[in-house]
Design a protein around this motif. Structure first.
Motif, PDB file in Angstrom:
ATOM      1  N   ALA A 117       0.825  -1.208   0.000  1.00  0.00           N
ATOM      2  CA  ALA A 117       0.000   0.000   0.000  1.00  0.00           C
ATOM      3  C   ALA A 117       0.857   1.256   0.000  1.00  0.00           C
ATOM      4  CB  ALA A 117      -0.922  -0.016   1.212  1.00  0.00           C
ATOM      5  N   GLN A 120       2.297   1.781  -3.423  1.00  0.00           N
ATOM      6  CA  GLN A 120       1.248   2.321  -4.282  1.00  0.00           C
ATOM      7  C   GLN A 120       1.031   3.799  -3.998  1.00  0.00           C
ATOM      8  OE1 GLN A 120      -2.422   0.146  -3.992  1.00  0.00           O
ATOM      9  NE2 GLN A 120      -3.511   1.454  -5.450  1.00  0.00           N
ATOM     10  N   GLY A 121       1.112   4.175  -2.715  1.00  0.00           N
ATOM     11  CA  GLY A 121       0.971   5.577  -2.350  1.00  0.00           C
ATOM     12  C   GLY A 121       2.094   6.438  -2.893  1.00  0.00           C
ATOM     13  N   GLU A 134     -11.318   4.012  -1.601  1.00  0.00           N
ATOM     14  CA  GLU A 134     -10.466   3.339  -2.568  1.00  0.00           C
ATOM     15  C   GLU A 134     -11.340   2.563  -3.547  1.00  0.00           C
ATOM     16  OE1 GLU A 134      -6.913   2.245  -4.364  1.00  0.00           O
ATOM     17  OE2 GLU A 134      -7.272   3.728  -2.771  1.00  0.00           O
ATOM     18  N   GLU A 136     -10.968   0.041  -5.575  1.00  0.00           N
ATOM     19  CA  GLU A 136     -10.927  -1.418  -5.529  1.00  0.00           C
ATOM     20  C   GLU A 136     -11.559  -1.949  -4.246  1.00  0.00           C
ATOM     21  OE1 GLU A 136      -9.900  -5.256  -7.194  1.00  0.00           O
ATOM     22  OE2 GLU A 136     -10.457  -3.250  -7.886  1.00  0.00           O
ATOM     23  N   LEU A 137     -11.390  -1.228  -3.152  1.00  0.00           N
ATOM     24  CA  LEU A 137     -12.053  -1.631  -1.913  1.00  0.00           C
ATOM     25  C   LEU A 137     -13.561  -1.581  -2.084  1.00  0.00           C
ATOM     26  CD1 LEU A 137     -11.150  -1.179   1.673  1.00  0.00           C
ATOM     27  CD2 LEU A 137     -13.277  -0.075   1.022  1.00  0.00           C
ATOM     28  N   ARG A 326      -6.373   6.325   2.904  1.00  0.00           N
ATOM     29  CA  ARG A 326      -6.404   5.450   1.727  1.00  0.00           C
ATOM     30  C   ARG A 326      -5.259   4.439   1.781  1.00  0.00           C
ATOM     31  NH1 ARG A 326      -8.594   7.998  -3.005  1.00  0.00           N
ATOM     32  NH2 ARG A 326      -7.554   6.347  -4.215  1.00  0.00           N
ATOM     33  N   ILE A 327      -4.197   4.731   2.513  1.00  0.00           N
ATOM     34  CA  ILE A 327      -3.142   3.726   2.688  1.00  0.00           C
ATOM     35  C   ILE A 327      -3.705   2.526   3.443  1.00  0.00           C
ATOM     36  CG2 ILE A 327      -0.958   3.224   3.861  1.00  0.00           C
ATOM     37  CD1 ILE A 327      -0.032   6.009   3.193  1.00  0.00           C
ATOM     38  N   GLN A 329      -6.879   1.726   3.589  1.00  0.00           N
ATOM     39  CA  GLN A 329      -7.837   1.092   2.686  1.00  0.00           C
ATOM     40  C   GLN A 329      -7.121   0.200   1.667  1.00  0.00           C
ATOM     41  OE1 GLN A 329     -11.098   3.476   1.089  1.00  0.00           O
ATOM     42  NE2 GLN A 329     -10.577   5.145   2.502  1.00  0.00           N
ATOM     43  N   ARG A 330      -6.024   0.693   1.119  1.00  0.00           N
ATOM     44  CA  ARG A 330      -5.272  -0.107   0.132  1.00  0.00           C
ATOM     45  C   ARG A 330      -4.645  -1.333   0.778  1.00  0.00           C
ATOM     46  NH1 ARG A 330      -2.408   5.056  -3.031  1.00  0.00           N
ATOM     47  NH2 ARG A 330      -4.173   5.459  -4.436  1.00  0.00           N
ATOM     48  N   VAL A 333      -7.295  -3.886   0.965  1.00  0.00           N
ATOM     49  CA  VAL A 333      -7.487  -4.482  -0.366  1.00  0.00           C
ATOM     50  C   VAL A 333      -6.450  -5.567  -0.619  1.00  0.00           C
ATOM     51  CG1 VAL A 333      -7.343  -4.051  -2.845  1.00  0.00           C
ATOM     52  CG2 VAL A 333      -8.644  -2.491  -1.375  1.00  0.00           C
ATOM     53  N   HIS A 334      -5.204  -5.296  -0.282  1.00  0.00           N
ATOM     54  CA  HIS A 334      -4.151  -6.306  -0.481  1.00  0.00           C
ATOM     55  C   HIS A 334      -4.407  -7.529   0.395  1.00  0.00           C
ATOM     56  CE1 HIS A 334      -1.396  -4.282  -3.227  1.00  0.00           C
ATOM     57  NE2 HIS A 334      -1.609  -3.156  -2.563  1.00  0.00           N
TER      58      HIS A 334
END
Length: 443
Positions: A117, A120-121, A134, A136-137, A326-327, A329-330, A333-334
């Motif tokens: 994450a 990605q950030g 996010e 994808e979330l 969002r970190i 949240q990402r 997702v992972h």
């Protein structure tokens, strides 16, 4: 004044703060009457309207209640005191089965997900004005909600279930409104509601969820909102069955203006199907936290609901914290896409630990409840005595007072880390603690 405590202040906020400090410290006890407004105004040398405003602040904070000519008094369970004060302090050498926490051994590792994450950030930093959720979330969460039969609706993200529930309640209710809640139920929620200036209407719970007739009684009595735990109810482990869901939906159809909030507490740790109630009232919300399955410190819950409710929650969130990182949240997702967790295996592990304890207790003549989740609820005749005897025997359990309003006494045992070899001695200790206390003769 008031047994030695002197209320102070010249402004309404100062007077209210003085009372609230005294309630929090125990100098003013639950049920203790406060001075009549005019009498206190004379004592403080202020206008009676100033004291009236102070008392209104305290009512809205859930600290006091007013009963017409009988005046104002400290609430029997004021929000200031909090049920967390009933938490069991675990002495050294005593086995803790009171915490309510998931088993750390069943939580997935977070380092890889957060590293991905963060990378990605670095590539795609989130800036002011970017999307709050996010993408994808939102996609994955919506697909899972669809698979469970949850009605379509927009998504929001909050900092855990309690944060989401608070925002939904605040979006629709005003101080003095009544919320129907499970009894026994989640202690933090039972504290939150009066802290918002709202009233509680207790609803009985059995293994299949809230009792429909109790819900009907609360709604007929004027409750404007209903909070239901769909699965892994805390503290009883109840899970709403298909039959109970039909009965509850029938009641809600009679009261379509009810704000319905569903807390899918067991998502990710329970192998029982979800039977959602959403869709039969005009305003509704369903909340799913990642805390129990992925770790309490992630502080993330997905919220869906009718467009008006989610829009109000999102709009108010923008004016406060703005968004959930969002970190984070990402990273979630992972965790989801990398299959970091096997929900079936986790659910099976918790089910085995619950069943072992419930069966062992049954063999000893002790009835217990726990269809799902992390906990087993045991009705007891003497809650204080049972907790004390178990502590003396080396087991720290959670007193039911943290979870009850008018429900009979009980104790909660968290089985999440309970090893099979610990189950028989724990069941023995519970059976002995619930038996007649030994009689001592002093000469």
């Amino acid at each position: 004044m008031l047994g030695g405590y002197r209320i102070e202040g010249r402004r309404a906020a100062e007077i209210a703060a003085s009372v609230e400090r005294a309630v929090g410290s125990g100098e003013l006890e639950p049920g203790q009457p406060l001075p009549p407004m005019r009498e206190l105004a004379v004592e403080l040398g202020v206008n009676p309207n100033t004291v009236a405003a102070a008392y209104r602040i305290l009512r809205e904070r859930g600290v006091i209640e007013t009963a017409g000519r009988r005046g104002s008094r400290v609430r029997s369970k004021p929000a200031t005191t909090g049920r967390e004060y009933a938490r069991m302090d675990v002495p050294e050498g005593v086995r803790d089965v009171a915490s309510g926490n998931p088993d750390p051994a069943l939580l997935p590792p977070l380092a890889k997900a957060f590293a991905a994450a963060a990378e990605q950030g670095d590539r795609d930093p989130v800036l002011y004005g970017d999307a709050l959720v996010e993408p994808e979330l939102a996609r994955i969460a919506r697909a899972r909600l669809d698979a469970d039969g949850v009605p379509d609706g927009p998504l929001a993200v909050a900092s855990g279930s309690l944060d989401a529930i608070e925002r939904v309640l605040a979006a629709h209710l005003k101080p003095g409104d009544t919320v129907a809640v499970e009894d026994p139920g989640w202690g933090s929620l039972l504290d939150l509601i009066p802290a918002l200036g709202l009233r509680t209407a207790p609803v009985g719970v059995d293994d299949e969820g809230p009792r429909a007739e109790d819900v009907r009684r609360a709604l007929v009595g004027g409750a404007r909102a209903l909070v239901v735990t769909d699965r892994a109810q805390n503290p009883t482990g109840a899970a709403v069955t298909a039959a109970r869901a039909r009965a509850l939906r029938a009641v809600l159809r009679e009261h379509p203006e009810t704000l319905l909030i569903e807390d899918d507490h067991g998502h990710g740790i329970v192998d029982l199907p979800l039977h959602p109630l959403a869709g039969v009232t005009h305003h509704w919300a369903l909340v799913r936290s990642v805390a129990k399955a992925y770790g309490p410190d992630l502080r993330l819950a997905v919220l869906t609901g009718d467009p008006v409710t989610v829009d109000r929650v999102t709009g108010r969130h923008r004016l406060g914290p703005g968004w959930v990182s969002r970190i984070v949240q990402r990273a979630v997702v992972h965790l989801w896409t990398d299959d970091a967790l096997d929900p079936d295996a986790v659910a099976a592990a918790y089910r085995e630990r619950r069943d072992l304890l419930i069966d062992a207790l049954a063999e000893r003549g002790v009835a217990a409840h726990g269809r799902s989740g992390l906990n087993v609820w045991i009705p007891v005749p003497d809650e204080t005595g049972a907790v004390a005897r178990l502590l003396h025997a080396g087991w720290a359990v959670s007193p039911g007072a943290r979870f009850r309003m008018s429900a009979p006494p009980g104790i909660r045992i968290t089985v999440s880390t309970l090893a099979p070899e610990e189950t028989p001695p724990l069941a023995d200790a519970v059976a002995q603690a619930l038996g007649p206390a030994s009689t001592r003769t002093y000469v």
